[in-house]
Design an enzyme around this catalytic site. Structure first.
Site, short mmCIF file in Angstrom:
data_model
loop_
_atom_site.label_atom_id
_atom_site.label_comp_id
_atom_site.label_asym_id
_atom_site.label_seq_id
_atom_site.Cartn_x
_atom_site.Cartn_y
_atom_site.Cartn_z
N GLU A 1 40.75 41.39 40.99
CA GLU A 1 40.43 41.84 42.35
C GLU A 1 39.71 40.77 43.17
O GLU A 1 40.05 40.55 44.33
CB GLU A 1 39.61 43.14 42.26
CG GLU A 1 39.79 44.10 43.42
CD GLU A 1 41.20 44.61 43.62
OE1 GLU A 1 41.77 44.29 44.67
OE2 GLU A 1 41.77 45.31 42.76
N SER B 1 43.63 39.50 50.41
CA SER B 1 44.09 40.44 51.43
C SER B 1 42.98 40.74 52.44
O SER B 1 43.09 41.69 53.20
CB SER B 1 44.61 41.73 50.78
OG SER B 1 43.56 42.38 50.11
N1 H2B Z 1 44.05 52.52 42.07
C1 H2B Z 1 44.92 51.97 42.91
N2 H2B Z 1 45.86 52.72 43.48
N3 H2B Z 1 44.85 50.66 43.19
C2 H2B Z 1 43.92 49.85 42.66
O1 H2B Z 1 43.91 48.64 42.96
C3 H2B Z 1 42.98 50.41 41.75
C4 H2B Z 1 43.07 51.80 41.48
N4 H2B Z 1 42.04 49.70 41.15
N5 H2B Z 1 42.19 52.38 40.66
C5 H2B Z 1 41.31 50.18 40.03
C6 H2B Z 1 41.05 51.66 40.13
C7 H2B Z 1 40.11 49.29 39.82
O2 H2B Z 1 39.25 49.29 40.92
C8 H2B Z 1 39.32 49.55 38.55
C9 H2B Z 1 40.13 49.47 37.30
O3 H2B Z 1 38.64 50.77 38.62
FE FE Z 2 43.31 45.95 44.33
#
Ligand code: H2B
Ligand code: FE
Length: 322
Positions: free
Chosen positions: A223, A244
């Site tokens: 992320e 992003s």
């Molecule tokens: N759900 C969705 N739809 N997209 C994500 O990028 C995402 C998620 N990230 N659920 C996860 C949680 C991340 O923030 C961690 C693993 O909790």
């Molecule tokens: Fe993400």
């Protein structure tokens, strides 16, 4: 308690949504906009219905991913964000990202730069790329265990709705622009895709008490991670939340002058608290290269599997070390 681990993607429940799953919170740009809330809910519901359908059929085929007729406004939002990020990423993203974005857009065809691509088309492109990932539609922020477990099976859950048009460069939750611009280009890359699979693998047998730590490992790499190689004089973004977000990219661009801290990736030790509200990260976790990250996460996932196999959590293991 160690839950029963999934053995295939069919065992991963895509219907457990968190947070904005249904209602928007007050700080959401779309709060109070009934038409937007409705649109978002309709698209989300289609994804959840898809999930229920394929679970019953036990056969997931890309052609059944819901087709969304995006509006002119949604297409315009996609076009604006894509153009801006494409320009900025030339200097600020790692080369593997720029290559992935270019390859993905080329494979999707010329329409992809002006209209929101269909997830079914993106899924085909990813499946046949070196990264071998696939996408599954999801209605919103998915429960961390489902989200992480799916990564072990080369599956990335992706939202399909578009962020609120009032704030094209900001979204408090994942939307299709975040997935398409932030996550999916690098999942075309085999080494990066392996990194993501490792994080997923580490989560399969994880006890509940380690889930938040593994979420942070994901958060600070996939992320918000940056690459700081010896041969380049500045940090380059590879994390989707940086790639992003214009504010994050600008923050990273000025990071060396502004005294932003970089911590080397160490997935074994406790990671700093995630702060959502400051707008941008106060520090970034860095790796030297995708290879470097792949080696670290590979060893880490092996370690977790072994530890969890013996019924020991990372928390307990750390405690025993000290
Ligand atoms: N759900 C969705 N739809 N997209 C994500 O990028 C995402 C998620 N990230 N659920 C996860 C949680 C991340 O923030 C961690 C693993 O909790
Ligand atoms: Fe993400």
């Amino acid at each position: 308690v160690i839950p029963v681990p999934p053995t295939s993607i069919t065992d991963v429940d895509p219907t457990r949504l968190l947070g904005y799953g249904a209602d928007l919170e007050e700080n959401h740009p779309g709060y109070g906009d009934d038409a937007y809330t409705q649109r978002r809910a309709d698209i989300g519901r289609a994804a959840t219905e898809f999930a229920i359908r394929v679970r019953r059929a036990e056969n997931e085929h890309e052609s059944t991913i819901p087709h969304i007729q995006y509006t002119a406004e949604e297409d315009a939002c996609w076009r604006d964000v894509l153009q801006t990020i494409k320009k900025k990423s030339q200097d600020l993203a790692c080369p593997e990202y720029n290559a992935g974005l270019e390859d993905m857009l080329a494979a999707l065809g010329p329409e992809a730069t002006t209209r929101v691509p269909q997830l079914a088309d993106v899924d085909k492109v990813l499946r046949s790329s070196p990264g071998q990932f696939r996408v599954r539609p999801v209605g919103g922020l998915l429960h961390p265990r489902s989200f992480l477990n799916a990564l072990a099976f080369s599956t990335f859950h992706s939202t399909q709705y578009v962020r609120h048009p009032n704030e094209p460069f900001y979204t408090p939750e994942p939307d299709i622009i975040h997935e398409l611009v932030g996550h999916l280009p690098l999942l075309m890359n085999e080494t990066f895709a392996d990194c993501v699979r490792h994080v997923g693998r580490a989560s399969l047998l994880a006890p509940e008490c380690d889930m938040w730590h593994l979420t942070k490992v994901y958060w600070y790499t996939v992320e918000f991670g940056v690459m700081h190689s010896k041969s380049v004089d500045r940090p380059l973004a590879y994390g989707a939340g940086v790639l992003s977000s214009i504010a994050e990219l600008d923050n990273l661009a000025g990071a060396l002058d502004n005294g932003v801290t970089f911590l080397p990736l160490n997935p074994y030790e406790p990671l700093p608290k995630i702060s959502y509200n400051d707008g941008v990260q106060k520090f970034y976790v860095s790796v030297q290269s995708l290879r470097d990250m792949e080696r670290k996460l590979h060893t880490f996932a092996d370690f977790c599997e072994n530890l969890y196999g013996q019924g020991v959590s990372l928390k307990t293991w750390r405690h025993l070390q000290s």
